[in-house]
Motif scaffolding. Structure first.
Motif, PDB file in Angstrom:
ATOM      1  N   LYS A   7      -8.342  -8.045   3.019  1.00 29.82           N
ATOM      2  CA  LYS A   7      -7.158  -8.150   2.178  1.00 29.82           C
ATOM      3  C   LYS A   7      -6.588  -6.773   1.827  1.00 29.82           C
ATOM      4  O   LYS A   7      -7.303  -5.767   1.821  1.00 29.82           O
ATOM      5  N   VAL A   8      -5.302  -6.770   1.590  1.00 35.59           N
ATOM      6  CA  VAL A   8      -4.612  -5.519   1.277  1.00 35.59           C
ATOM      7  C   VAL A   8      -3.701  -5.728   0.075  1.00 35.59           C
ATOM      8  O   VAL A   8      -3.389  -6.866  -0.305  1.00 35.59           O
ATOM      9  N   ILE A   9      -3.264  -4.620  -0.505  1.00 34.30           N
ATOM     10  CA  ILE A   9      -2.241  -4.680  -1.546  1.00 34.30           C
ATOM     11  C   ILE A   9      -0.900  -4.432  -0.865  1.00 34.30           C
ATOM     12  O   ILE A   9      -0.745  -3.468  -0.110  1.00 34.30           O
ATOM     13  N   ALA A  10       0.039  -5.333  -1.103  1.00 38.44           N
ATOM     14  CA  ALA A  10       1.373  -5.188  -0.523  1.00 38.44           C
ATOM     15  C   ALA A  10       2.362  -4.853  -1.636  1.00 38.44           C
ATOM     16  O   ALA A  10       2.369  -5.509  -2.680  1.00 38.44           O
ATOM     17  N   ASN A  42      10.102   7.811 -12.170  1.00 39.05           N
ATOM     18  CA  ASN A  42       9.831   8.416 -10.865  1.00 39.05           C
ATOM     19  C   ASN A  42       9.090   7.390 -10.007  1.00 39.05           C
ATOM     20  O   ASN A  42       8.359   6.553 -10.543  1.00 39.05           O
ATOM     21  N   ALA A  43       9.248   7.509  -8.691  1.00 32.14           N
ATOM     22  CA  ALA A  43       8.554   6.569  -7.793  1.00 32.14           C
ATOM     23  C   ALA A  43       7.040   6.669  -7.976  1.00 32.14           C
ATOM     24  O   ALA A  43       6.322   5.669  -7.862  1.00 32.14           O
ATOM     25  N   GLU A  44       6.548   7.875  -8.305  1.00 32.06           N
ATOM     26  CA  GLU A  44       5.101   8.072  -8.477  1.00 32.06           C
ATOM     27  C   GLU A  44       4.550   7.234  -9.637  1.00 32.06           C
ATOM     28  O   GLU A  44       3.359   6.930  -9.679  1.00 32.06           O
ATOM     29  N   ASP A  45       5.408   6.857 -10.585  1.00 36.01           N
ATOM     30  CA  ASP A  45       4.952   6.051 -11.723  1.00 36.01           C
ATOM     31  C   ASP A  45       4.463   4.661 -11.289  1.00 36.01           C
ATOM     32  O   ASP A  45       3.814   3.949 -12.070  1.00 36.01           O
ATOM     33  N   ILE A  46       4.805   4.277 -10.071  1.00 35.47           N
ATOM     34  CA  ILE A  46       4.346   2.973  -9.565  1.00 35.47           C
ATOM     35  C   ILE A  46       2.813   2.967  -9.445  1.00 35.47           C
ATOM     36  O   ILE A  46       2.174   1.938  -9.641  1.00 35.47           O
ATOM     37  N   GLY A  47       2.222   4.122  -9.152  1.00 38.71           N
ATOM     38  CA  GLY A  47       0.761   4.238  -8.994  1.00 38.71           C
ATOM     39  C   GLY A  47       0.008   3.813 -10.251  1.00 38.71           C
ATOM     40  O   GLY A  47      -0.784   2.860 -10.211  1.00 38.71           O
ATOM     41  N   PRO A  48       0.250   4.509 -11.403  1.00 39.67           N
ATOM     42  CA  PRO A  48      -0.430   4.118 -12.645  1.00 39.67           C
ATOM     43  C   PRO A  48      -0.134   2.676 -13.059  1.00 39.67           C
ATOM     44  O   PRO A  48      -1.011   1.981 -13.582  1.00 39.67           O
ATOM     45  N   LEU A  50       0.363   0.126 -11.053  1.00 37.55           N
ATOM     46  CA  LEU A  50      -0.472  -0.731 -10.212  1.00 37.55           C
ATOM     47  C   LEU A  50      -1.936  -0.652 -10.656  1.00 37.55           C
ATOM     48  O   LEU A  50      -2.637  -1.671 -10.708  1.00 37.55           O
ATOM     49  N   LYS A  51      -2.370   0.550 -11.024  1.00 36.55           N
ATOM     50  CA  LYS A  51      -3.752   0.730 -11.485  1.00 36.55           C
ATOM     51  C   LYS A  51      -4.017  -0.129 -12.735  1.00 36.55           C
ATOM     52  O   LYS A  51      -5.029  -0.831 -12.814  1.00 36.55           O
ATOM     53  N   ASN A  52      -3.076  -0.073 -13.687  1.00 34.76           N
ATOM     54  CA  ASN A  52      -3.198  -0.898 -14.893  1.00 34.76           C
ATOM     55  C   ASN A  52      -3.259  -2.379 -14.563  1.00 34.76           C
ATOM     56  O   ASN A  52      -4.029  -3.140 -15.137  1.00 34.76           O
ATOM     57  N   LYS A  53      -2.389  -2.765 -13.641  1.00 29.34           N
ATOM     58  CA  LYS A  53      -2.313  -4.171 -13.232  1.00 29.34           C
ATOM     59  C   LYS A  53      -3.662  -4.635 -12.683  1.00 29.34           C
ATOM     60  O   LYS A  53      -4.155  -5.715 -13.017  1.00 29.34           O
ATOM     61  N   LEU A  54      -4.250  -3.804 -11.836  1.00 33.35           N
ATOM     62  CA  LEU A  54      -5.539  -4.152 -11.237  1.00 33.35           C
ATOM     63  C   LEU A  54      -6.620  -4.246 -12.314  1.00 33.35           C
ATOM     64  O   LEU A  54      -7.480  -5.138 -12.271  1.00 33.35           O
ATOM     65  N   GLU A  56      -6.130  -4.966 -15.518  1.00 30.82           N
ATOM     66  CA  GLU A  56      -5.857  -6.209 -16.260  1.00 30.82           C
ATOM     67  C   GLU A  56      -6.452  -7.422 -15.553  1.00 30.82           C
ATOM     68  O   GLU A  56      -7.014  -8.324 -16.177  1.00 30.82           O
ATOM     69  N   LEU A  57      -6.299  -7.436 -14.240  1.00 31.21           N
ATOM     70  CA  LEU A  57      -6.763  -8.591 -13.452  1.00 31.21           C
ATOM     71  C   LEU A  57      -8.237  -8.474 -13.074  1.00 31.21           C
ATOM     72  O   LEU A  57      -8.774  -9.333 -12.376  1.00 31.21           O
ATOM     73  N   LYS A  58      -8.845  -7.374 -13.558  1.00 29.77           N
ATOM     74  CA  LYS A  58     -10.264  -7.114 -13.267  1.00 29.77           C
ATOM     75  C   LYS A  58     -10.550  -7.097 -11.757  1.00 29.77           C
ATOM     76  O   LYS A  58     -11.501  -7.705 -11.251  1.00 29.77           O
ATOM     77  N   ILE A  59      -9.650  -6.415 -11.052  1.00 35.46           N
ATOM     78  CA  ILE A  59      -9.823  -6.299  -9.591  1.00 35.46           C
ATOM     79  C   ILE A  59     -10.103  -4.827  -9.283  1.00 35.46           C
ATOM     80  O   ILE A  59      -9.422  -3.943  -9.804  1.00 35.46           O
ATOM     81  N   SER A  60     -11.085  -4.584  -8.432  1.00 34.28           N
ATOM     82  CA  SER A  60     -11.408  -3.203  -8.057  1.00 34.28           C
ATOM     83  C   SER A  60     -10.643  -2.812  -6.795  1.00 34.28           C
ATOM     84  O   SER A  60     -10.560  -3.581  -5.838  1.00 34.28           O
ATOM     85  N   ILE A  61     -10.126  -1.608  -6.804  1.00 31.11           N
ATOM     86  CA  ILE A  61      -9.348  -1.117  -5.663  1.00 31.11           C
ATOM     87  C   ILE A  61     -10.225  -1.055  -4.407  1.00 31.11           C
ATOM     88  O   ILE A  61      -9.733  -1.136  -3.282  1.00 31.11           O
ATOM     89  N   SER A  62     -11.541  -0.952  -4.623  1.00 32.31           N
ATOM     90  CA  SER A  62     -12.439  -0.821  -3.467  1.00 32.31           C
ATOM     91  C   SER A  62     -12.537  -2.118  -2.649  1.00 32.31           C
ATOM     92  O   SER A  62     -13.106  -2.124  -1.561  1.00 32.31           O
ATOM     93  N   GLU A  63     -11.956  -3.198  -3.191  1.00 36.58           N
ATOM     94  CA  GLU A  63     -11.993  -4.465  -2.448  1.00 36.58           C
ATOM     95  C   GLU A  63     -10.998  -4.500  -1.283  1.00 36.58           C
ATOM     96  O   GLU A  63     -11.025  -5.424  -0.478  1.00 36.58           O
ATOM     97  N   PHE A  64     -10.106  -3.485  -1.229  1.00 39.14           N
ATOM     98  CA  PHE A  64      -8.985  -3.596  -0.290  1.00 39.14           C
ATOM     99  C   PHE A  64      -9.105  -2.674   0.924  1.00 39.14           C
ATOM    100  O   PHE A  64      -9.677  -1.580   0.839  1.00 39.14           O
ATOM    101  N   ALA A  65      -8.506  -3.140   2.023  1.00 37.69           N
ATOM    102  CA  ALA A  65      -8.496  -2.337   3.246  1.00 37.69           C
ATOM    103  C   ALA A  65      -7.408  -1.274   3.210  1.00 37.69           C
ATOM    104  O   ALA A  65      -7.451  -0.303   3.968  1.00 37.69           O
TER     105      ALA A  65
END
Ligand SMILES: [Zn+2]
Length: 311
Positions: A7-10, A42-48, A50-54, A56-65
């Motif tokens: 799975k990936v983040i789109a 700024n476009a870079e603000d999308i990073g933090p 997304l991090k917050n979102k993950l 909140e959902l208790k999802i680890s970034i390490s789960e993704f390809a």
């Protein structure tokens, strides 16, 4: 439990909103959230965000390809959004390298039409095709061109802008600053412009392509003529594209394709009349099979799958 590689983040960046989803290799799409584009200074603000979102959902970034990002004016070769007129962020934005550093995860960014073309390959009807063109008919006309199994990027990553081929010299003003580009005629916006011209209206505030379609269904002459005019020019453009890359299939996608035969009949007629003899009856024109609401996510996810296959 799915393994890391499945799975990936789109991320789908548009002029109005930035949307996030989790996409599995099987094509399941789980929407994570949507935020107004204007809320990211700024476009870079999308990073933090997304991090917050993950978190909140208790999802680890390490789960993704990986993270796949589709964006207008996206350039895969340098991973940047380049001078996008419809986005609030100006200049050259190297978003892919920012994301891959911030999340320590492979990130691939491409323009939304190229991403959708790969989406058709991984999740739609283009799976076994090495030569096809994918065209999105929305506000503008976007295109992704696949030749010999590879997306065409050109020397600078910006190849394949069929929407900005000049179709009518000294024609309608285009958002790119030139006149007569294909997308000023062959798009939802172009159809509405044609209709407004045919009706001799002074303004078109409440008219969209859906309205013109409804009028055509009711049998209104100007609406049907507008579709004929649009389809005629679209068919001509596609015939020219065939002379360029000889695709097996041309996929059409986007709001305008929901007009069905009103658009397709004149498009196919014009295509068959204008295509060079040696290509006759060799190229099929099909409607995309990607689901409208998830096409952008499936496309962005395919950027990662495609890279995994090719690397
Ligand atoms: Zn243009």
């Amino acid at each position: 439990m799915q393994s890391k590689n499945q799975k990936v983040i789109a991320v789908d960046i548009g002029g109005t909103s930035v949307k996030f989803a989790i996409v599995t290799q099987a094509g399941e799409v789980e929407i994570m959230g949507t935020e107004k584009t204007a809320n990211f200074k700024n476009a870079e603000d999308i990073g933090p965000y997304l991090k917050n979102k993950l978190q909140e959902l208790k999802i680890s970034i390490s789960e993704f390809a990986g993270i796949g990002i589709g964006a207008p004016n996206g350039n895969k070769l340098n991973g940047s959004i380049e001078f996008a007129p419809n986005l609030p962020w100006k200049g050259l934005i190297p978003l892919a390298s920012y994301f891959s550093n911030y999340f320590n995860l492979k990130t691939i960014l491409d323009n939304d039409a190229n991403a959708a073309a790969l989406g058709e390959k991984h999740y739609g009807k283009a799976g076994d095709k090495n030569d096809f063109i994918f065209i999105t008919l929305g506000t503008g006309l976007g295109s992704g061109i696949v030749i010999n199994g590879n997306m065409v990027y050109g020397h600078d990553g910006l190849a394949g802008e069929i929407g900005h081929l000049i179709l009518i010299p000294e024609g309608r003003m285009c958002g790119c600053g030139r006149k007569g580009c294909v997308e000023t005629y062959c798009s939802a916006t172009g159809l509405v412009k044609t209709y407004v011209e045919k009706k001799k209206l002074t303004q078109n505030l409440n008219i969209d392509s859906e309205y013109v379609f409804q009028k055509a269904v009711e049998g209104e002459k100007e609406a049907i003529e507008s579709f004929n005019f649009t389809g005629n020019l679209l068919g001509l453009t596609l015939a020219n594209c065939v002379a360029f890359s000889s695709p097996k299939t041309i996929f059409l996608f986007g709001g305008l394709t929901r007009s069905g035969d009103f658009l397709m009949k004149p498009t196919l007629k014009s295509f068959n009349e204008n295509v060079l003899k040696v290509y006759q009856n060799k190229t099929e024109i099909l409607l995309s099979t990607l689901p409208k609401n998830n096409a952008a996510f499936l496309g962005a996810a395919s950027l990662i799958w495609n890279d995994t296959i090719n690397s």
